[in-house]
Scaffold this motif. Structure first.
Motif, mmCIF file in Angstrom:
data_model
loop_
_atom_site.group_PDB
_atom_site.id
_atom_site.type_symbol
_atom_site.label_atom_id
_atom_site.label_comp_id
_atom_site.label_asym_id
_atom_site.label_seq_id
_atom_site.Cartn_x
_atom_site.Cartn_y
_atom_site.Cartn_z
ATOM 1 N N UNK A 1 0.887 -1.054 0.052
ATOM 2 C CA UNK A 1 0.026 -0.101 0.018
ATOM 3 C C UNK A 1 0.948 1.331 0.046
ATOM 4 N N UNK A 2 2.125 1.208 0.829
ATOM 5 C CA UNK A 2 2.799 2.484 0.766
ATOM 6 C C UNK A 2 3.357 2.605 -0.567
ATOM 7 N N UNK A 3 3.631 1.729 -1.259
ATOM 8 C CA UNK A 3 4.316 1.742 -2.459
ATOM 9 C C UNK A 3 3.337 2.107 -3.581
ATOM 10 N N UNK A 4 2.246 1.717 -3.429
ATOM 11 C CA UNK A 4 0.807 1.986 -4.253
ATOM 12 C C UNK A 4 0.581 3.521 -4.017
ATOM 13 N N UNK A 5 0.655 4.050 -3.040
ATOM 14 C CA UNK A 5 0.472 5.580 -2.719
ATOM 15 C C UNK A 5 1.522 6.181 -3.406
ATOM 16 N N UNK A 6 2.753 5.900 -3.351
ATOM 17 C CA UNK A 6 3.759 6.562 -3.994
ATOM 18 C C UNK A 6 3.784 6.550 -5.482
#
Length: 176
Positions: free
Chosen positions: A94-99
């Motif tokens: 999710x962190x990578x997706x948000x980025x």
């Protein structure tokens, strides 16, 4: 010379099941995003229900891998370890997706605005204030909600799975 009874080696399955469940949850997340599935009604609960079912299946597999010579505590621990692996990988995703997919935040905020407007219980000013606050803390809300939500659902699934999994006791296997 007397031989001591051997303690059976416990097969660990939480890592592979945690990875598998995380990948399934990631694919479902991407599908929801790609098709702009509204997070209301039954669609909102599909990921959680799927997660719970998969944790229970993982516990069944753990019991089977250990010839059902497992205790309630071992089954619960395995389910919660599986949950921890899944949660860790999913939050990283999710962190990578948000980025890397900034459109996700905007799509989510737009869907939230539409849902508030559709309900008709808030004025335009209240909606704008709520949206401003939500936009400011979007990542925190999303990640905290994911962490606590999956850990709570995982604990419940682990309790259910441990209660219903087949257990034959911890006796040592018969000598050959």
């Amino acid at each position: 010379m007397e031989q001591s009874p051997q303690t059976p080696v416990t097969q660990k399955t939480h890592l592979q099941w945690g990875i598998l469940i995380a990948v399934i949850m990631m694919v479902l997340f991407v599908i929801y995003y790609a098709f702009a599935v509204p997070q209301q009604g039954f669609a909102r609960w599909v990921p959680t229900l799927l997660f719970v079912v998969l944790i229970i299946i993982a516990q069944q597999a753990y019991g089977k891998a250990n010839a059902h010579r497992v205790t309630f505590g071992e089954l619960f621990a395995n389910g919660f370890k599986t949950t921890a692996v899944t949660t860790s990988l999913y939050v990283l995703f999710l962190i990578l997706f948000l980025i890397f997919v900034p459109g996700f935040k905007q799509q989510s905020l737009q869907m939230a605005r539409e849902a508030m407007e559709k309900r008709g219980t808030m004025t335009e000013e209240q909606i704008n204030m709520a949206m401003s606050f939500t936009e400011k803390y979007f990542s925190v809300f999303m990640l905290a909600g994911t962490i606590f939500g999956t850990l709570i659902a995982g604990a419940i699934a682990s309790l259910i799975g441990a209660a219903f999994a087949r257990k034959e006791g911890k006796s040592a296997p018969p000598a050959s």
